[in-house]
Design a protein around this motif. Structure first.
Motif, mmCIF file in Angstrom:
data_model
loop_
_atom_site.group_PDB
_atom_site.id
_atom_site.type_symbol
_atom_site.label_atom_id
_atom_site.label_comp_id
_atom_site.label_asym_id
_atom_site.label_seq_id
_atom_site.Cartn_x
_atom_site.Cartn_y
_atom_site.Cartn_z
ATOM 1 N N ARG A 167 0.845 -1.189 0.000
ATOM 2 C CA ARG A 167 0.000 0.000 0.000
ATOM 3 C C ARG A 167 0.884 1.244 0.000
ATOM 4 O O ARG A 167 1.296 1.766 1.020
ATOM 5 C CB ARG A 167 -0.907 -0.005 1.225
ATOM 6 N N ASP A 206 0.093 4.175 -0.642
ATOM 7 C CA ASP A 206 -0.577 5.368 -0.146
ATOM 8 C C ASP A 206 -0.341 5.587 1.344
ATOM 9 O O ASP A 206 -0.730 6.620 1.893
ATOM 10 C CB ASP A 206 -2.083 5.305 -0.439
ATOM 11 N N ARG A 207 0.309 4.636 1.999
ATOM 12 C CA ARG A 207 0.629 4.803 3.408
ATOM 13 C C ARG A 207 2.070 5.254 3.619
ATOM 14 O O ARG A 207 2.529 5.347 4.758
ATOM 15 C CB ARG A 207 0.392 3.479 4.148
ATOM 16 N N LEU A 224 -1.536 8.337 -3.575
ATOM 17 C CA LEU A 224 -2.648 8.497 -2.648
ATOM 18 C C LEU A 224 -3.987 8.346 -3.343
ATOM 19 O O LEU A 224 -5.015 8.129 -2.714
ATOM 20 C CB LEU A 224 -2.584 9.880 -1.971
#
Length: 272
Positions: free
Chosen positions: A145, A147-148, A191
């Protein structure tokens, strides 16, 4: 901008990878290369809302650059995610393109696309895991992930995975290691939810002269997707480069340049 000759715009991939990896010095000998620094990367601005990093947004900014250049028509090269943008642009603004090069890209994303990428990456990992234990984490890195993560962590993921994007990274490590150290990936575009798309039913509407180019060993945007593009875009040409991964312009710059310049020269000869 670099080089001299007819203008060719190059849109890099990612989303979120710094444009510098796409530098094509051999093409700069015969073309004025304009390298897009996509929104969310480098010195370009950041969008307020993460979900605004969409194909429509990238296409909007690409069109703004082309309008700013005030040329009747340009050649557009889209690599990987940049190829997604290039397809959308070719469909939305056909009158602005003299020629289109879809380089290691796909007409669709979604579950089928990512499942094929993971399977191909697993096939890459298997023969290397005994001598290169670090490849055991490649599938997890690809599916992580992003986006983290911040810019540095996102860049670390990209640099970790780079050998999988090349046909023979370790056999030519002295050559490719410096490029690996300078790769940069920016977290802001990641994101976005990067919603899946499928252009297959629209490809027949592309009117620009099109070259579809892919490496035969590209695990993520290889021949499977190139052949779909080739079949469905009217009169498209197809070039599959042997012993090549996702970065033909770095791995085999002479062959890559010959394919692109040969295609563009033929288009100029055929022009009225």
């Amino acid at each position: 901008m670099a080089g001299a000759g007819p203008v060719c715009i190059a849109h890099s991939g990612g989303p979120g990878i710094g444009w510098e990896y796409l530098r094509m010095p051999m093409l700069e000998r015969s073309l004025t290369m304009v390298y897009i620094e996509p929104v969310g990367t480098g010195a370009s601005g950041r969008l307020t809302a993460p979900h605004d990093y969409t194909l429509a947004t990238y296409t909007h900014f690409l069109h703004a650059v082309i309008e700013h250049l005030a040329l009747p028509k340009i050649t557009l090269i889209g690599h990987s995610h940049g190829g997604f943008v290039a397809q959308r642009y070719a469909l939305d603004h056909p009158e602005r393109l003299a020629a289109l090069v879809l380089y290691d890209t796909s007409p669709m994303t979604g579950d089928e696309f990512w499942s094929a990428a993971v399977a191909a990456l697993e096939q890459f990992v298997e023969p290397h895991i005994a001598t290169r234990p670090e490849v055991a984490g490649y599938v997890d890195a690809l599916t992580s992930r992003l986006d983290r993560l911040d810019d540095d962590a996102t860049t670390a993921v990209l640099r970790t995975l780079l050998p999988a994007y090349l046909y023979d990274y370790w056999g030519r490590e002295d050559e490719f290691a410096p490029a690996r150290r300078t790769l940069r990936m920016y977290a802001a575009p990641a994101l976005s939810d990067n919603s899946p798309f499928d252009f297959r039913d629209e490809l027949s509407d592309i009117t620009a002269a099109t070259l579809v180019l892919a490496g035969d060993s590209d695990f993520i945007c290889g021949p499977r997707w190139a052949r779909i593009l080739h079949r469905n875009i009217p009169d498209a040409e197809l070039a599959i480069l042997d012993e090549t991964g996702h970065l033909a312009h770095l791995e085999h710059p002479v062959d890559f340049c010959a394919a692109v310049t040969g295609f563009l020269s033929a288009q100029r000869e055929d022009a009225p």
